[in-house]
Design a protein around this motif. Structure first.
Motif, PDB file in Angstrom:
ATOM      1  N   GLY A 141      37.080  22.377  25.890  1.00 46.63           N
ATOM      2  CA  GLY A 141      37.691  22.430  27.214  1.00 46.63           C
ATOM      3  C   GLY A 141      38.849  23.392  27.335  1.00 46.63           C
ATOM      4  O   GLY A 141      39.580  23.356  28.328  1.00 46.63           O
ATOM      5  N   VAL A 142      39.047  24.286  26.344  1.00 47.76           N
ATOM      6  CA  VAL A 142      40.183  25.208  26.334  1.00 47.76           C
ATOM      7  C   VAL A 142      39.764  26.542  26.940  1.00 47.76           C
ATOM      8  O   VAL A 142      38.676  27.048  26.670  1.00 47.76           O
ATOM      9  N   ARG A 143      40.632  27.123  27.759  1.00 45.90           N
ATOM     10  CA  ARG A 143      40.445  28.467  28.310  1.00 45.90           C
ATOM     11  C   ARG A 143      41.664  29.300  27.947  1.00 45.90           C
ATOM     12  O   ARG A 143      42.795  28.902  28.248  1.00 45.90           O
ATOM     13  N   HIS A 144      41.466  30.438  27.333  1.00 47.64           N
ATOM     14  CA  HIS A 144      42.594  31.278  26.930  1.00 47.64           C
ATOM     15  C   HIS A 144      43.227  31.950  28.151  1.00 47.64           C
ATOM     16  O   HIS A 144      44.450  31.976  28.306  1.00 47.64           O
ATOM     17  N   ARG A 145      42.417  32.583  29.002  1.00 48.52           N
ATOM     18  CA  ARG A 145      42.811  33.158  30.288  1.00 48.52           C
ATOM     19  C   ARG A 145      43.668  34.424  30.182  1.00 48.52           C
ATOM     20  O   ARG A 145      44.105  34.949  31.216  1.00 48.52           O
ATOM     21  N   ASP A 146      43.893  34.929  28.974  1.00 53.19           N
ATOM     22  CA  ASP A 146      44.657  36.176  28.836  1.00 53.19           C
ATOM     23  C   ASP A 146      44.121  36.975  27.647  1.00 53.19           C
ATOM     24  O   ASP A 146      44.885  37.479  26.829  1.00 53.19           O
ATOM     25  N   VAL A 147      42.792  37.100  27.581  1.00 51.87           N
ATOM     26  CA  VAL A 147      42.161  37.824  26.472  1.00 51.87           C
ATOM     27  C   VAL A 147      42.334  39.321  26.700  1.00 51.87           C
ATOM     28  O   VAL A 147      41.966  39.852  27.753  1.00 51.87           O
ATOM     29  N   LYS A 148      42.930  39.999  25.742  1.00 52.15           N
ATOM     30  CA  LYS A 148      43.098  41.449  25.770  1.00 52.15           C
ATOM     31  C   LYS A 148      43.353  41.923  24.353  1.00 52.15           C
ATOM     32  O   LYS A 148      43.657  41.119  23.454  1.00 52.15           O
ATOM     33  N   PRO A 149      43.211  43.221  24.088  1.00 49.99           N
ATOM     34  CA  PRO A 149      43.293  43.695  22.688  1.00 49.99           C
ATOM     35  C   PRO A 149      44.562  43.278  21.958  1.00 49.99           C
ATOM     36  O   PRO A 149      44.511  42.962  20.773  1.00 49.99           O
ATOM     37  N   VAL A 150      45.709  43.238  22.640  1.00 50.23           N
ATOM     38  CA  VAL A 150      46.958  42.914  21.958  1.00 50.23           C
ATOM     39  C   VAL A 150      47.004  41.451  21.527  1.00 50.23           C
ATOM     40  O   VAL A 150      47.822  41.071  20.674  1.00 50.23           O
ATOM     41  N   HIS A 151      46.153  40.611  22.082  1.00 47.92           N
ATOM     42  CA  HIS A 151      46.097  39.199  21.687  1.00 47.92           C
ATOM     43  C   HIS A 151      44.950  38.918  20.720  1.00 47.92           C
ATOM     44  O   HIS A 151      44.702  37.757  20.392  1.00 47.92           O
ATOM     45  N   PHE A 225      34.918  47.167  24.942  1.00 50.46           N
ATOM     46  CA  PHE A 225      34.670  48.467  25.559  1.00 50.46           C
ATOM     47  C   PHE A 225      35.814  49.425  25.229  1.00 50.46           C
ATOM     48  O   PHE A 225      35.589  50.578  24.853  1.00 50.46           O
ATOM     49  N   ARG A 226      37.045  48.923  25.364  1.00 47.74           N
ATOM     50  CA  ARG A 226      38.227  49.744  25.029  1.00 47.74           C
ATOM     51  C   ARG A 226      38.215  50.155  23.568  1.00 47.74           C
ATOM     52  O   ARG A 226      38.541  51.300  23.217  1.00 47.74           O
ATOM     53  N   VAL A 227      37.819  49.244  22.692  1.00 51.20           N
ATOM     54  CA  VAL A 227      37.793  49.539  21.258  1.00 51.20           C
ATOM     55  C   VAL A 227      36.759  50.614  20.944  1.00 51.20           C
ATOM     56  O   VAL A 227      37.020  51.538  20.169  1.00 51.20           O
ATOM     57  N   LEU A 228      35.591  50.528  21.552  1.00 45.71           N
ATOM     58  CA  LEU A 228      34.498  51.443  21.220  1.00 45.71           C
ATOM     59  C   LEU A 228      34.675  52.838  21.797  1.00 45.71           C
ATOM     60  O   LEU A 228      34.145  53.801  21.242  1.00 45.71           O
ATOM     61  N   HIS A 231      38.784  53.895  26.012  1.00 46.77           N
ATOM     62  CA  HIS A 231      39.078  53.790  27.443  1.00 46.77           C
ATOM     63  C   HIS A 231      38.756  52.371  27.913  1.00 46.77           C
ATOM     64  O   HIS A 231      37.905  51.698  27.333  1.00 46.77           O
ATOM     65  N   TYR A 232      39.413  51.950  28.984  1.00 42.08           N
ATOM     66  CA  TYR A 232      39.004  50.725  29.658  1.00 42.08           C
ATOM     67  C   TYR A 232      37.880  51.064  30.639  1.00 42.08           C
ATOM     68  O   TYR A 232      37.817  52.194  31.163  1.00 42.08           O
ATOM     69  N   PRO A 233      36.992  50.103  30.923  1.00 41.36           N
ATOM     70  CA  PRO A 233      35.898  50.409  31.851  1.00 41.36           C
ATOM     71  C   PRO A 233      36.389  50.787  33.244  1.00 41.36           C
ATOM     72  O   PRO A 233      35.728  51.543  33.948  1.00 41.36           O
ATOM     73  N   PHE A 234      37.552  50.253  33.648  1.00 38.08           N
ATOM     74  CA  PHE A 234      38.145  50.605  34.935  1.00 38.08           C
ATOM     75  C   PHE A 234      39.611  50.944  34.682  1.00 38.08           C
ATOM     76  O   PHE A 234      40.362  50.117  34.161  1.00 38.08           O
ATOM     77  N   PRO A 235      40.049  52.152  35.015  1.00 39.52           N
ATOM     78  CA  PRO A 235      41.391  52.617  34.633  1.00 39.52           C
ATOM     79  C   PRO A 235      42.494  51.698  35.141  1.00 39.52           C
ATOM     80  O   PRO A 235      42.579  51.435  36.346  1.00 39.52           O
ATOM     81  N   PRO A 236      43.347  51.199  34.275  1.00 39.88           N
ATOM     82  CA  PRO A 236      44.424  50.281  34.703  1.00 39.88           C
ATOM     83  C   PRO A 236      45.426  50.915  35.659  1.00 39.88           C
ATOM     84  O   PRO A 236      46.094  50.198  36.403  1.00 39.88           O
ATOM     85  N   HIS A 237      45.526  52.253  35.650  1.00 40.91           N
ATOM     86  CA  HIS A 237      46.551  52.897  36.474  1.00 40.91           C
ATOM     87  C   HIS A 237      46.136  53.039  37.937  1.00 40.91           C
ATOM     88  O   HIS A 237      46.936  53.481  38.769  1.00 40.91           O
TER      89      HIS A 237
END
Length: 638
Positions: A141-151, A225-228, A231-237
């Motif tokens: 029942g756990v959701r991380h909700r902030d999955v990103k490379p730095v975590h 996707f960023r690792v491979l 780039h991110y699939p959609f540019p954060p900027h």
């Protein structure tokens, strides 16, 4: 001299080295977020032992209390950062909550990719372990909700992936903290469905988005996707409104389309993780893990052992660690257009009689077939002239071609003469693809990884599929056409037809093959001895053993706990080969504790004969077999 809180104004986000927080001494600050600051600390009772301490920025912060509950009770897993202690500081009742975890000395996932440049196999194994960790967390029942490379850290000591920072995590039954429609998070890692919900319910009191496991898996796909690709699939900027539209409606280029080193199977898996509809993604981390392990097992070993990026000389530049970098990765450029080669085309000599009729327009328009539509994920041979659907015309043309070849030799064209092998292109080389269950839209994600009739494996390069082969039926027009062309031409045409549509034949037994790297050591660790065959059953089977129909391709079988290292059994992932018997070679074992090991195990029948017996009713493309047998550890597939 230790620094005590009563001697100065406490600022939780800027504690200096030497500050004592409970029984821990601050060594350095590791980072500050919106709700807490993280420090590397030393245990005062055990000098030389270092940990990570997270201190809430505000007393009474409910987020910190929920994170403690998650790490201490809910999110306990070998690939999740481990909890050790908690308290309040500087006052034991009114101070800010702090808790102590393992200090993970490692790289964020994207930094690991760019500084270490691991192989695709190493990345797939790390991603597979994270997938199993998410499977366990979601099951609780756990959701991380902030999955990103730095975590997503890769520990330096053993290269194990570790999931950290549950600061905005949640679990079933937890109290609602925020009043926003969607939980806090990073915009370019949000799923399309969460953005649609936010857009549709913005400003509506009480509207709450129910975060799902597929949201975490989507964010994992963005991170991979960023690792491979770099780039991110959609540019954060991008401006937020443009980023919203891109995530909801645009499909990014596949990783393999601009990092050409990427195995196509891995690229397909990541694109499925990024599917716009959650139903099209992997429903669980276990499904994702199975897809990754199957892709590695059945792929080209050389492709999976290649590093993620090419190296380039970077002498004189400074690395992120501050050292003089002699090499750095060559980051792929974002593609501006597709460079996928077009499908091969079948060139028919213009001197053929029926081709001349078509060129003159002698054939009625109603007799001509509209241009065929190529089915997805297949390459079709296409003609430069319209194709007449009436079958006798095909036979007449082939017969005439045979007679013409006997009379005049090689086919002529505007560019000169060439042998027939130059006119009809050879089959396209085998392209590594993800297993059927790993492809977007291939099967409903709720379906099990195998069904009773196991998915057909990709056809060998030199074999035409049934769909590609023309269906030939004898009829009077065909016979008369052949008779007019003469017996000599009929023989040649028959040979051509046999080349184009030979019926399925029983395949030869698979050739000898080496075991995957590390299999011998892994089997020793698990207490699996060579030749110690144990009972298996196909994973989809329920109830008493019986017969099932299987096809050549990927398979999963379930083991009991007879081997001493398999408490509770495990699953074997491998491939079935259809020949005089059904031969099974299995190269990955997932134990019930969630770990995955390379192995080298073949299937034996119940009487310990090599391969499984094909029961009556089997044909060239499928085999009827008994659902159980013996799994035999070997040091090489013979």
């Amino acid at each position: 001299m230790p620094l005590h809180a009563e001697n100065f104004q406490v600022n939780p986000e800027s504690l200096g080295p030497g500050t004592e927080v409970g029984s821990w001494r601050v060594v350095e600050r590791l980072g500050v977020g919106g709700f807490g600051a993280v420090y590397r600390v030393e245990d005062l009772a055990r000098p030389g032992e270092f940990y990570a301490l997270k201190l809430a920025l505000r007393p009474g912060d409910a987020r910190a209390e929920r994170e403690v509950t998650l790490l201490m009770v809910k999110a306990v897993h070998p690939n999740v950062v481990r909890f050790h202690a908690c308290g309040r500081w500087p006052h034991p009742r009114t101070g800010s909550l702090y808790f102590v975890m393992d200090w993970v000395d490692g790289w964020p996932l994207d930094t690991w990719a760019e500084e270490v440049n691991p192989t695709f196999r190493e990345l797939a194994q790390a991603a597979g372990k994270l997938a199993l960790a998410f499977h366990a967390l979601h099951g609780a029942g756990v959701r991380h909700r902030d999955v990103k490379p730095v975590h997503l850290l890769i520990r330096r000591a053993d290269r194990e992936p570790v999931l950290i920072d549950f600061g905005i995590g949640d679990y079933v039954g937890a109290a609602t903290i925020t009043e926003q429609p969607v939980p806090p998070g990073t915009l370019h890692l949000r799923s399309p469905e969460s953005l649609r919900f936010h857009r549709a319910n913005h400003g509506r009191p009480g509207a709450r988005y129910e975060y799902q496991p597929t949201d975490d898996l989507y964010a994992l796909g963005v991170s991979l996707f960023r690792v491979l690709t770099g780039h991110y699939p959609f540019p954060p900027h991008l401006p937020p409104d443009m980023l919203y539209l891109a995530i909801e409606g645009q499909t990014p280029p596949a990783p393999a389309d601009f990092n050409r080193r990427t195995p196509r199977a891995l690229s397909d898996i990541i694109m499925r993780l990024l599917a716009k509809k959650p139903q099209a993604r992997y429903a669980t981390g276990a499904e994702l893990h199975a897809a990754l392990m199957s892709a590695v097992s059945f792929g080209n070993p050389a492709a999976w052992e290649a590093s993620l990026f090419e190296w380039e000389d970077a002498a004189g530049t400074e690395s992120p660690s501050g050292d003089d970098a002699r090499q750095r990765i060559r980051r792929p450029e974002w593609p501006t257009s597709s460079s996928t080669p077009p499908a091969p085309r079948l060139v028919i000599a213009p001197s053929l009689p029926f081709a001349r009729r078509l060129a003159r327009g002698d054939v009625k328009a109603s007799e001509q077939e509209p241009p065929p539509v190529a089915p997805p994920r297949q390459q079709r041979l296409r003609s430069r002239v319209p194709v007449v659907p009436v079958l006798f015309v095909v036979v007449v043309g082939l017969a005439a071609l045979g007679a013409w070849l006997l009379e005049f030799g090689p086919v002529s064209s505007a560019k000169g003469s060439a042998p027939l092998s130059d006119v009809v292109p050879p089959p396209a080389p085998f392209r590594e693809v993800a297993p059927k269950e790993a492809l977007p839209e291939a099967v409903p994600v709720t379906a099990p990884p195998m069904v009773e009739a196991i998915a057909v494996a990709a056809a060998r390069a030199a074999t035409l599929t049934k769909e590609d082969a023309p269906v030939m039926k004898e009829s009077k027009p065909h016979a008369s056409a052949l008779k007019k062309s003469g017996m000599k031409a009929m023989g040649v045409a028959g040979a051509c037809l046999n080349l184009a549509c030979s019926g399925p034949q029983v395949r030869p037994a698979p050739p000898p093959e080496d075991c995957p790297p590390g299999a011998d050591e892994a089997m020793k660790e698990l207490g699996i001895r060579l030749g110690d065959a144990q009972v298996f059953v196909f994973d989809v089977i329920k109830g008493e053993p019986h017969v099932i129909t299987v096809r050549e391709g990927n398979a999963i079988v379930r083991l009991g706990d007879e081997w001493k290292g398999l408490r509770g059994g495990g699953l074997l992932y491998g491939k079935l080969h259809l020949a005089d018997r059904v031969y099974g070679r299995f190269t990955w074992l997932r134990v019930n504790k969630g770990r995955t090991y390379p192995v080298c195990i073949e299937l034996l029948s119940g009487d310990r004969k090599h391969g499984l017996e094909r029961k009556p009713g089997s044909d060239a493309d499928s085999a009827i077999i008994w659902t159980t047998g013996r799994a035999n550890p070997v040091d090489r597939f013979e």
